[in-house]
Scaffold this active site. Structure first.
Site, PDB file in Angstrom:
ATOM      1  N   GLY A  24      85.793 118.824  76.973  1.00 56.37           N
ATOM      2  CA  GLY A  24      85.240 119.087  78.293  1.00 56.37           C
ATOM      3  C   GLY A  24      85.138 117.844  79.159  1.00 56.37           C
ATOM      4  N   CYS A  25      85.582 116.721  78.641  1.00 54.91           N
ATOM      5  CA  CYS A  25      85.590 115.490  79.440  1.00 54.91           C
ATOM      6  C   CYS A  25      86.999 115.246  79.960  1.00 54.91           C
ATOM      7  CB  CYS A  25      85.169 114.279  78.602  1.00 54.91           C
ATOM      8  SG  CYS A  25      83.404 114.105  78.457  1.00 54.91           S
ATOM      9  N   GLN A  26      87.070 114.806  81.217  1.00 51.04           N
ATOM     10  CA  GLN A  26      88.349 114.480  81.839  1.00 51.04           C
ATOM     11  C   GLN A  26      88.945 113.250  81.156  1.00 51.04           C
ATOM     12  OE1 GLN A  26      87.806 113.691  85.995  1.00 51.04           O
ATOM     13  NE2 GLN A  26      89.703 112.565  86.167  1.00 51.04           N
ATOM     14  N   SER A  27      88.090 112.250  80.898  1.00 49.28           N
ATOM     15  CA  SER A  27      88.554 111.073  80.165  1.00 49.28           C
ATOM     16  C   SER A  27      88.263 111.288  78.684  1.00 49.28           C
ATOM     17  CB  SER A  27      87.838 109.825  80.679  1.00 49.28           C
ATOM     18  OG  SER A  27      86.460 110.069  80.805  1.00 49.28           O
TER      19      SER A  27
END
Length: 138
Positions: A50-53
């Protein structure tokens, strides 16, 4: 609401900046304070969904308290996780589950993050609370 000294300290640090650009720079500087994660924990098993990075979080349970290490390939994200660790590190699982992370709204972080970063922030908090939940059954 019970004031948390660790969160109050963070709020005070951020209050000296008027501009969000300065707050971002401060956040980037905080990325250097992040406790280093062991290289063997920079794997998919520790990767936050769920994290972009890319963000890795590990936790260990010692003498009734939880200690986190983390890393990210994005410096702003590293700064954010450094703040979360500063607030939650060395607390009991129940304290972590009960902590209201009010500093996030107070310093304006949630209002100034892109939607994808906000989702990432929620995912990091959720993962840290999941570790606490798992340790609370021990």
């Amino acid at each position: 609401m019970v004031k948390d000294p660790r969160q109050e300290e963070i709020i005070e640090e951020f209050s000296i900046f008027d501009e969000w650009l300065d707050k971002y720079e401060y956040l980037i500087g905080l990325s250097d304070t992040l406790p280093a994660i062991a290289p063997e924990h920079r794997t998919d098993q520790y990767l936050i969904q769920g994290c972009q990075s890319r963000v890795w979080i590990d936790a260990r349970y010692e003498e009734g308290k939880v200690y986190f290490t983390a890393d990210s390939d994005a410096i702003i994200t590293k700064g954010i996780i450094a703040l979360l660790i500063r607030v939650l590190n060395g607390r009991t699982p129940q304290e972590i589950l009960d902590t209201d992370l009010y500093f996030i709204d107070t310093i304006g972080l949630s209002a100034n993050l892109s939607p994808t970063r906000s989702n990432g922030l929620l995912a990091m908090v959720k993962q840290m609370r999941l570790y606490a939940l798992a340790f609370s059954t021990k």
